[in-house]
Design an enzyme around this catalytic site. Structure first.
Site, PDB file in Angstrom:
ATOM      1  N   GLU A 154       0.837  -1.208   0.000  1.00 26.56           N
ATOM      2  CA  GLU A 154       0.000   0.000   0.000  1.00 26.56           C
ATOM      3  C   GLU A 154       0.873   1.260   0.000  1.00 26.56           C
ATOM      4  O   GLU A 154       0.678   2.194   0.781  1.00 26.56           O
ATOM      5  CB  GLU A 154      -0.967  -0.015   1.182  1.00 26.56           C
ATOM      6  CG  GLU A 154      -1.918  -1.207   1.119  1.00 26.56           C
ATOM      7  CD  GLU A 154      -2.941  -1.245   2.252  1.00 26.56           C
ATOM      8  OE1 GLU A 154      -2.869  -0.379   3.150  1.00 26.56           O
ATOM      9  OE2 GLU A 154      -3.804  -2.134   2.239  1.00 26.56           O
ATOM     10  N   GLU A 211      -4.241  -9.038  -0.121  1.00 22.77           N
ATOM     11  CA  GLU A 211      -4.788  -8.780   1.214  1.00 22.77           C
ATOM     12  C   GLU A 211      -6.294  -8.645   1.096  1.00 22.77           C
ATOM     13  O   GLU A 211      -6.791  -7.897   0.244  1.00 22.77           O
ATOM     14  CB  GLU A 211      -4.168  -7.509   1.807  1.00 22.77           C
ATOM     15  CG  GLU A 211      -4.496  -7.282   3.270  1.00 22.77           C
ATOM     16  CD  GLU A 211      -3.683  -6.124   3.834  1.00 22.77           C
ATOM     17  OE1 GLU A 211      -2.466  -6.055   3.549  1.00 22.77           O
ATOM     18  OE2 GLU A 211      -4.271  -5.281   4.541  1.00 22.77           O
TER      19      GLU A 211
END
Length: 799
Positions: free
Chosen positions: A410, A487
């Site tokens: 991220e 994820e």
């Protein structure tokens, strides 16, 4: 298998003891002095640290504290203290060590770490998750003179992470004595460029620190039988050789067959001057754009979880036995892969994955130059990221379990053009160091035109986090590249808590506008029905269903396998650990564990929830996770309440049942035949304790092996008591230390290092370690119900 490796290691030890020529790797974890204070005099050779506390490494000083709101890491960082700590250790060397090169190797220390030997500064390490070593040779004393190692670990800049990091020398330390001519571990790379059962090829690249040496390659099969012994020569200090091996035993997640490779440097008398040993797994794998992941040319859906590095009540202090427990609990659930979220793990964790048969998505960074916290790695990134990345890859690239290198999670540079340059630079470096594995990153931007990391066209596999409703767009937006769900989920649960179900998924917090949930539970719990998630996530069932039906998604990595310290979404303090785990912080599975087990394994599963202690008149939602059956029938006090089954969008059977005390029974049927049943009964008050001890399965064969003691409350008839709690005190009577206790409740503020705690939903876990494994140990467990005596026999020795 464990016994065979024990014998092999024993033979190597005896060889070196007899001939005294090879490399000596000496455990260096005991008898360190520690103080949680700071003074520049602490590095001096003549400083007297006798009044400091004696500690054994690995050591995490933060975990010993009670949880507190005042600590600058905040509850996202675990609500525990940072600070500056110092370690010192004295040791002696023999006169015959004068000809050796001596190094100290740290598996990891968080965070900034300075090392001195005999008052001489050897430099600073800035990455709290990576192994590092320092050479001591030029500054050592021999004979009766004492040498002193001093180590300063500075974790005072807070907050520096989005979760709990721990503080101190929290991984293993070794002292290593090498001959003047020795192999270079970081330059050694073992690959298997051709793999098949009929014939495979092993390639060995290595270096020695001198211009030319004679060497030898020895390969043993998983049974300890020698299959290869070849003389080799290091030309200009380099070795690059290939050998064909017939009739190989393949490494797989079901059957992780490991060979042992020895690289020897030979002296004039053909004695071994130096040796490095590696475990080799012969396997092939690849990612396919349309059809996902293949291991040994067989399709395999990756069924993975993300794991943080803490080990519950041990904090960040690494223990191989506790790590093995975590991994085997995951393996029993059906997990075949882990993601080391979001930083390099302990080297020993990768050893375990090699042994157990778990694929590894190995991750380097949670941020690059753009910060997520004021003092996180971004302040070191510009200077250190390429060197740290090189250390990371070289350290881990000989593990057969690793299938992916991740350069980030991220990362905020995916939203601006700087992401292109950083991605190209890091991906190029990784491929230079290891051209055999794909490079990936975990992304959040699903629009190619806005995703500058993807636009670098340097990654081999793209991972995407969350946004399951965009999955079908991904192959169109990011054409011609394999995809994984790196994820997913972020569902929230507290084990044993069951709130009335709502018609829709509850999002806690509801959106990015809210830092915390509005109108959550006053006791800081979250229902264990799979019906609550953070606003960016979804339920476990929904996330898995969406990945399961798309072959082009190579697999799933659920956030997370275990609860972890810190990041306690959706609550503020006093919540201090996460709610995301499929298993709680103490290692006790939540109900949804059995959903995964029913989907990911062939084991017979029939799990009924919730408990059956309620108020009369309440309407209770009853679920059953099951597999290998067509339907499940529910009985209340022997009266059928009907049958229920899974559907295309629901992975459990369900009923709504008016509560009546008594017996709730679930029966599953296959082709009309009863194949399994489970029963839950209304329990009375707690009258006795059920004590279950696990040790041998999670043992690794050394003095660090732990005992994991789970205590459950039972009523007079032996039924589990789900709602009443009891204070328990663990007392060491003989030959054992209580390392801590945990009940899995995310807002319990007592130090996890304490030997006393209240049960949560009728259960509590303690970790204990024998002082002498060869002798019996005794623990007393005291409560208002009396004293339970627990006797632990002498540990079994490998055959």
């Amino acid at each position: 298998m464990k016994h065979k490796w024990y014998l092999t290691l024993l033979s190597i030890f005896l060889f070196h003891s007899l001939f005294g020529q090879g490399r000596e790797e000496i455990p260096f974890n005991s008898n360190w002095k520690f103080t949680l204070s700071d003074d520049s005099r602490f590095s001096a050779l003549d400083y007297n640290s006798e009044d400091w506390k004696t500690v054994e490494l690995p050591h995490d000083w933060s975990i010993a504290s009670d949880f507190g709101k005042e600590y600058p890491a905040g509850n996202a960082g675990g609500a525990l203290p940072g600070g500056i700590g110092w370690y010192r250790k004295d040791f002696k060397l023999n006169e015959n060590d004068r000809m050796k090169h001596v190094f100290i190797r740290f598996g990891g220390a968080y965070r900034y770490t300075d090392v001195w030997i005999n008052g001489v500064h050897l430099g600073k390490n800035s990455n709290g998750y990576l192994s590092f070593e320092r050479e001591l040779t030029k500054h050592l004393h021999y004979g009766d003179q004492i040498n002193t190692i001093a180590v300063k670990v500075d974790n005072s800049l807070q907050p520096n992470s989005r979760w709990y990091t721990g503080s101190g020398i929290y991984r293993n330390v070794t002292l290593e004595k090498r001959n003047p001519s020795h192999l270079l571990r970081e330059e050694t790379f073992i690959t298997t460029p051709k793999v098949s059962k009929e014939e495979s090829v092993i390639r060995i690249q290595s270096s020695v620190n001198t211009p030319a040496e004679d060497g030898e390659i020895v390969l043993q099969d998983p049974n300890g039988e020698e299959v290869l012994r070849k003389k080799v020569t290091f030309n200009s200090g380099k070795l690059d050789v290939r050998f064909s091996i017939p009739e190989i035993k393949l490494w797989s997640v079901e059957d992780p067959q490991l060979y042992q490779l020895q690289i020897n440097i030979l002296g004039n008398g053909r004695n071994v001057k130096d040796m490095l040993t590696y475990r080799v797994g012969f396997r092939s794998f690849h990612f396919d754009t349309d059809n996902g992941f293949f291991l040994n040319d067989q399709f395999l859906k990756i069924k993975g979880v993300c794991l943080h590095h803490d080990l519950g009540l041990l904090g960040a202090a690494f223990n191989k036995s506790a790590a093995k427990r975590q991994l085997l609990i995951m393996k029993d659930m059906g997990v075949n892969a882990i993601r080391t979220a979001h930083n390099p793990p302990a080297e020993e964790l990768l050893d375990l994955c090699d042994e157990i048969g778990l694929l590894v998505y190995n991750e380097a960074y949670d941020m690059w130059n753009k910060r997520k916290n004021k003092f996180d790695y971004h302040i070191d990134f510009a200077e250190h990221h390429l060197r740290d990345l090189e250390t990371f890859v070289k350290r881990d690239r000989n593990h057969p379990s690793i299938i992916l290198w991740s350069i980030g999670n991220e990362i905020r540079e995916q939203f601006d053009s700087t992401g292109i340059g950083y991605t190209k630079g890091m991906a190029s470096l990784v491929k230079q160091l290891d051209p055999t594995r794909p490079v990936t990153a975990a992304l959040t931007e699903n629009n190619y035109s806005k995703n500058f990391i993807a636009q670098a066209n340097a990654l081999d596999v793209l991972g995407f986090n969350y946004k399951i409703f965009d999955y079908d767009r991904l192959p169109k937006e990011f054409k011609g590249i394999p995809l994984i769900a790196s994820e997913t989920t972020s569902a929230l649960q507290t084990r044993g808590v069951y709130d009335p179900l709502q018609d829709t998924i509850q999002l806690w917090p509801a959106s990015s506008k809210d830092k915390f949930v509005v109108n959550g539970n006053s006791d800081f719990t979250v229902s264990a029905y799979d019906n609550v998630a953070a606003y960016w996530g979804t339920t476990h069932e929904k996330a898995w269903l969406e990945v399961k039906k798309r072959n082009y998604l190579g697999g799933i990595f659920v956030w997370t396998g275990f609860d972890y310290l810190g990041e306690p979404v959706p609550y503020p303090f006093p919540a201090r650990s996460s709610y995301y785990g499929i298993v709680d912080l103490a290692g006790i599975p939540k109900d949804v564990y059995y959903m995964y087990q029913s989907e990911w394994t062939d084991a017979e599963v029939l799990h009924l929830l919730p408990h059956w202690n309620w108020e009369e008149g309440q309407h209770i939602d009853v679920w059953a996770y099951y597999n290998n059956a067509d339907e499940v029938e529910l009985f209340l006090n022997e009266k059928s309440l009907g049958k229920s089954a899974k559907t295309s969008d629901r992975l459990h059977a369900k009923w709504e049942v008016p509560f009546v005390p008594g017996t709730l029974k679930a029966v599953k049927y296959k082709d009309g035949r009863v194949v399994q049943e489970v029963i839950k009964r209304t329990a009375g008050a707690p009258r006795k304790l059920l004590v279950a001890t696990e040790h041998e399965r999670f043992a690794v064969g050394d003095t660090t092996d732990l005992y994991f003691i789970q205590v459950s409350l039972l009523d007079a008839q032996g039924n589990p008591v789900p709602n009443e709690e009891l204070d328990l005190q663990f007392k060491s009577i003989k030959n054992i230390r209580i390392l801590g206790t945990d009940n899995g409740f995310q807002a319990d503020l007592k130090s996890l290092s304490l030997p006393n705690r209240q049960t949560h939903k009728g259960v509590l876990v303690a970790f204990a370690k024998k002082d002498n494994p060869d002798e019996e140990a005794i623990i007393h467990i005291e409560s208002k119900l009396g004293t339970e005596k627990l006797v632990l026999n002498a540990d079994k020795k490998p055959n």
